[in-house]
Design a protein around this motif. Structure first.
Motif, PDB file in Angstrom:
ATOM      1  N   MET A   1      -9.411 -11.918  -2.331  1.00  0.00           N
ATOM      2  CA  MET A   1      -8.127 -11.824  -3.020  1.00  0.00           C
ATOM      3  C   MET A   1      -7.955 -10.402  -3.560  1.00  0.00           C
ATOM      4  N   LYS A   2      -6.758  -9.849  -3.339  1.00  0.00           N
ATOM      5  CA  LYS A   2      -6.459  -8.509  -3.823  1.00  0.00           C
ATOM      6  C   LYS A   2      -5.336  -8.606  -4.844  1.00  0.00           C
ATOM      7  N   ILE A   3      -5.517  -7.999  -6.011  1.00  0.00           N
ATOM      8  CA  ILE A   3      -4.548  -8.081  -7.095  1.00  0.00           C
ATOM      9  C   ILE A   3      -4.100  -6.678  -7.485  1.00  0.00           C
ATOM     10  N   ILE A   4      -2.798  -6.436  -7.404  1.00  0.00           N
ATOM     11  CA  ILE A   4      -2.219  -5.177  -7.859  1.00  0.00           C
ATOM     12  C   ILE A   4      -1.690  -5.406  -9.277  1.00  0.00           C
ATOM     13  N   HIS A   5      -2.211  -4.653 -10.232  1.00  0.00           N
ATOM     14  CA  HIS A   5      -1.796  -4.826 -11.635  1.00  0.00           C
ATOM     15  C   HIS A   5      -0.972  -3.623 -12.086  1.00  0.00           C
ATOM     16  N   LEU A   6       0.326  -3.879 -12.332  1.00  0.00           N
ATOM     17  CA  LEU A   6       1.243  -2.883 -12.866  1.00  0.00           C
ATOM     18  C   LEU A   6       1.699  -3.304 -14.253  1.00  0.00           C
ATOM     19  N   ALA A  26       5.266   7.532  -5.383  1.00  0.00           N
ATOM     20  CA  ALA A  26       3.831   7.818  -5.289  1.00  0.00           C
ATOM     21  C   ALA A  26       3.013   6.534  -5.314  1.00  0.00           C
ATOM     22  N   LEU A  27       3.473   5.563  -6.099  1.00  0.00           N
ATOM     23  CA  LEU A  27       2.781   4.271  -6.188  1.00  0.00           C
ATOM     24  C   LEU A  27       2.780   3.574  -4.831  1.00  0.00           C
ATOM     25  N   ILE A  28       3.947   3.460  -4.222  1.00  0.00           N
ATOM     26  CA  ILE A  28       4.062   2.771  -2.934  1.00  0.00           C
ATOM     27  C   ILE A  28       3.187   3.452  -1.884  1.00  0.00           C
ATOM     28  N   LYS A  29       3.194   4.763  -1.878  1.00  0.00           N
ATOM     29  CA  LYS A  29       2.380   5.500  -0.921  1.00  0.00           C
ATOM     30  C   LYS A  29       0.893   5.284  -1.178  1.00  0.00           C
ATOM     31  N   ASP A  30       0.505   5.235  -2.447  1.00  0.00           N
ATOM     32  CA  ASP A  30      -0.908   5.077  -2.790  1.00  0.00           C
ATOM     33  C   ASP A  30      -1.424   3.689  -2.436  1.00  0.00           C
ATOM     34  N   VAL A  31      -0.588   2.671  -2.669  1.00  0.00           N
ATOM     35  CA  VAL A  31      -1.002   1.287  -2.428  1.00  0.00           C
ATOM     36  C   VAL A  31      -1.268   1.034  -0.941  1.00  0.00           C
ATOM     37  N   GLU A  32      -0.615   1.804  -0.064  1.00  0.00           N
ATOM     38  CA  GLU A  32      -0.776   1.609   1.379  1.00  0.00           C
ATOM     39  C   GLU A  32      -2.239   1.617   1.819  1.00  0.00           C
ATOM     40  N   GLN A  33      -3.056   2.447   1.191  1.00  0.00           N
ATOM     41  CA  GLN A  33      -4.448   2.589   1.626  1.00  0.00           C
ATOM     42  C   GLN A  33      -5.282   1.340   1.369  1.00  0.00           C
ATOM     43  N   PHE A  34      -4.773   0.403   0.557  1.00  0.00           N
ATOM     44  CA  PHE A  34      -5.570  -0.759   0.160  1.00  0.00           C
ATOM     45  C   PHE A  34      -5.322  -1.991   1.031  1.00  0.00           C
ATOM     46  N   GLU A  35      -4.605  -1.824   2.115  1.00  0.00           N
ATOM     47  CA  GLU A  35      -4.438  -2.895   3.113  1.00  0.00           C
ATOM     48  C   GLU A  35      -3.919  -4.192   2.479  1.00  0.00           C
ATOM     49  N   ILE A  36      -2.707  -4.110   1.973  1.00  0.00           N
ATOM     50  CA  ILE A  36      -2.072  -5.261   1.342  1.00  0.00           C
ATOM     51  C   ILE A  36      -1.660  -6.264   2.414  1.00  0.00           C
ATOM     52  N   GLY A  37      -2.111  -7.512   2.257  1.00  0.00           N
ATOM     53  CA  GLY A  37      -1.829  -8.535   3.263  1.00  0.00           C
ATOM     54  C   GLY A  37      -1.601  -9.899   2.658  1.00  0.00           C
ATOM     55  N   ASP A  38      -1.943 -10.944   3.425  1.00  0.00           N
ATOM     56  CA  ASP A  38      -1.704 -12.324   2.992  1.00  0.00           C
ATOM     57  C   ASP A  38      -2.563 -12.731   1.799  1.00  0.00           C
ATOM     58  N   ASP A  39      -3.614 -11.955   1.510  1.00  0.00           N
ATOM     59  CA  ASP A  39      -4.511 -12.293   0.413  1.00  0.00           C
ATOM     60  C   ASP A  39      -4.138 -11.577  -0.879  1.00  0.00           C
ATOM     61  N   SER A  40      -2.950 -10.945  -0.924  1.00  0.00           N
ATOM     62  CA  SER A  40      -2.602 -10.053  -2.035  1.00  0.00           C
ATOM     63  C   SER A  40      -1.533 -10.655  -2.942  1.00  0.00           C
ATOM     64  N   PHE A  79       5.870  -3.796   1.382  1.00  0.00           N
ATOM     65  CA  PHE A  79       4.842  -4.852   1.395  1.00  0.00           C
ATOM     66  C   PHE A  79       5.524  -6.217   1.249  1.00  0.00           C
ATOM     67  N   PRO A  80       6.139  -6.726   2.307  1.00  0.00           N
ATOM     68  CA  PRO A  80       6.921  -7.972   2.211  1.00  0.00           C
ATOM     69  C   PRO A  80       6.096  -9.181   1.784  1.00  0.00           C
ATOM     70  N   ASN A  81       4.790  -9.151   2.006  1.00  0.00           N
ATOM     71  CA  ASN A  81       3.952 -10.298   1.612  1.00  0.00           C
ATOM     72  C   ASN A  81       3.941 -10.514   0.103  1.00  0.00           C
ATOM     73  N   LEU A  82       4.281  -9.478  -0.662  1.00  0.00           N
ATOM     74  CA  LEU A  82       4.241  -9.593  -2.127  1.00  0.00           C
ATOM     75  C   LEU A  82       5.487 -10.264  -2.700  1.00  0.00           C
ATOM     76  N   LYS A  83       6.513 -10.436  -1.886  1.00  0.00           N
ATOM     77  CA  LYS A  83       7.793 -10.928  -2.403  1.00  0.00           C
ATOM     78  C   LYS A  83       7.662 -12.311  -3.032  1.00  0.00           C
ATOM     79  N   ASN A  84       6.891 -13.168  -2.430  1.00  0.00           N
ATOM     80  CA  ASN A  84       6.699 -14.522  -2.973  1.00  0.00           C
ATOM     81  C   ASN A  84       5.368 -14.649  -3.703  1.00  0.00           C
ATOM     82  N   ARG A  85       4.779 -13.513  -4.016  1.00  0.00           N
ATOM     83  CA  ARG A  85       3.479 -13.504  -4.696  1.00  0.00           C
ATOM     84  C   ARG A  85       3.499 -12.500  -5.850  1.00  0.00           C
TER      85      ARG A  85
END
Length: 357
Positions: A1-6, A26-40, A79-85
Motif C-alpha cells: 500500500m502506498k500513501i501520499i500524505h498532503l 512540482a508536487l505532481i512531477k515529484d510524485v511520478e517517480q513513486f509509481e502510483i497505481g492501484d495500491d495507492s 494519477f486517475p487511480n487516486l480519484k476514488n481513493r
C-alpha cells in the motif's frame, strides 16, 4: 500500500497564486517517480482554504469545489487511480468564523469546562449542522457520492471501508476543528471520545485502520488528550495529522498498541524569513504487519522542485521500520517434556516440583 500524505494548502483566492502553482506543478512531477497505481491512496489532513476562504469571491461555487478544481483535479489528471481513493478532514482554516455567534462561544466554554454534557452535545452535533462547516460538509457529501466501497458520512466523523488489492482498508475522517472559533486552538479544542468509538464500530473489522484528523494530540483539552491518544494507539495502525506545518513522524509500540503517527508539512507556498518551516509532503510504503518505509520530501525554492528531506532517515530522506503487530497476541508458550526424557529424569532420581505447589 502506498500513501501520499498532503496537508495545509491554504487556498486564498479563486485562482492559484504563482507560489501555489509552482508547488502544485512540482508536487505532481515529484510524485511520478513513486509509481502510483492501484495500491495507492491520497490523504489530505485539512486546511483546504485560508481563513475560511474570506478572500475568495466565488459567489456561485462552493469554495471547497474551487479547491477540488484547482488542486485535486490536476492531481487526478496525472494519477486517475487516486480519484476514488482520496480521504480528507477539515482544518481550523476551513471553518467560516463569520457564522460564529455569542451563543456558540458560550456552548464551547461549557463543553471545555464541563465533561458531563459532551455525550449529548456530540449526538446533537453529529446529526445537525455544525456551525461554520456547512459548506465543507456539503462538499464532503457530494465528493463521496460515487465512492466505491462502504461509507458513513456525518458532520463530525466519516468512515470508509474498501478493498485495496485484497486488503480491507478502513479510514476514519475525524473533525478536530469544530470548536476552532478563534486562533487559540491549543488546549481549547476537543475530539469527542464518541467520534472514535462510533468510527471503530464501523471499520473495526478492517485489516488496516487509518485515522485522519487535523490537529496533533497535544492540541486537545487536557481532559481528552490522554484518552484520545490511547484509543488511537489501540485501534488504528496509521494516524495522519497536519496543522503545525512541520514534519514529525512517530512509530509507537506501547502497551496500548502499535501505531504510526505522521504529522504532515504544509503546501501553502509561503516564502518568508518569518516562518520556520519548509513546504513538503510525505509518501509511505506500507506492508501491514511487516514494514513501513517513509519518504520525506521538501520543496526547494532555489531548485523549484521537491528534494529529499535528509534531516531524518538516510541521505535520501528515507527511513524504514519493521513491524510485528502480532507480538502481543502470540499464544502462551509452555514447556513440554518428552516421555523419554521423563524416564531419564526418573532413572536419575531427580524430583522436580513447582516452587508454588
Amino acid at each position: 500500500m502506498k500513501i501520499i500524505h498532503l496537508s495545509d494548502f491554504h487556498l486564498n483566492k479563486e485562482i492559484l497564486a504563482s507560489n501555489h502553482k509552482r508547488i502544485l506543478d512540482a508536487l505532481i512531477k515529484d510524485v511520478e517517480q513513486f509509481e502510483i497505481g492501484d495500491d495507492s491512496i491520497l490523504i489530505f489532513s485539512g486546511d483546504f482554504l485560508n481563513c475560511g476562504g474570506k478572500n475568495m469571491n466565488s459567489l456561485e461555487e462552493n469554495n471547497f469545489n474551487v479547491f477540488k478544481r484547482l488542486v485535486f483535479d490536476p492531481i487526478y489528471e496525472k494519477f486517475p487511480n487516486l480519484k476514488n481513493r482520496t480521504f480528507f478532514c477539515a482544518g481550523n482554516h476551513d471553518i467560516d468564523r463569520s457564522a460564529i455567534k455569542a451563543t456558540h462561544k458560550a456552548v464551547k466554554e461549557s463543553l471545555i469546562r464541563d465533561e458531563k454534557n459532551r455525550q449529548q452535545i456530540y449526538k446533537e452535533l453529529r446529526n445537525d449542522n455544525v456551525v461554520g462547516f456547512e459548506k465543507y460538509n456539503e462538499f464532503a457529501s457530494e465528493f463521496y457520492n460515487n465512492f466505491e466501497g462502504d461509507k458513513d458520512i456525518s458532520n463530525l466523523e466519516s468512515n470508509f471501508s474498501f478493498d485495496l488489492n485484497g486488503c480491507k482498508v478502513g479510514i476514519s475522517s475525524l473533525n478536530s476543528s469544530f470548536l476552532c472559533y478563534d486562533d487559540n486552538d491549543r488546549g481549547n479544542i476537543l475530539i469527542f471520545e464518541e467520534q472514535i468509538k462510533e468510527s471503530i464500530e464501523l471499520i473495526g473489522e478492517c485489516d488496516v485502520k487509518i485515522a485522519v484528523l487535523h490537529h496533533p494530540i497535544d492540541f486537545f483539552h487536557e481532559t481528552e488528550k490522554e484518552k484520545i491518544q490511547k484509543i488511537l494507539e489501540k485501534e488504528y495502525d496509521l494516524v495522519f495529522v497536519g496543522h503545525t506545518h512541520k514534519v514529525k513522524q512517530e512509530f509507537k509500540q506501547t502497551l496500548n498498541g502499535i501505531c504510526f503517527f505522521s504529522n504532515g508539512k504544509s503546501l501553502n507556498g509561503e516564502e518568508s524569513e518569518k516562518i520556520d518551516y519548509i513546504n513538503g509532503y510525505t509518501i509511505i510504503d506500507y506492508i501491514p504487519n511487516q514494514t513501513l518505509k517513509v519518504h520525506l520530501r521538501n520543496y526547494s525554492n532555489i531548485c523549484n522542485k521537491f528534494i529529499p528531506n535528509n534531516e531524518y532517515g538516510n541521505n535520501e530522506g528515507i527511513y524504514e521500520v519493521s513491524i510485528n503487530k502480532n507480538i502481543d497476541n502470540e499464544k502462551e508458550k509452555t514447556l513440554e517434556i518428552s516421555d523419554d526424557f521423563k524416564i531419564f529424569l526418573n532413572d536419575a532420581g531427580v524430583d522436580f516440583t513447582h516452587k508454588y505447589r
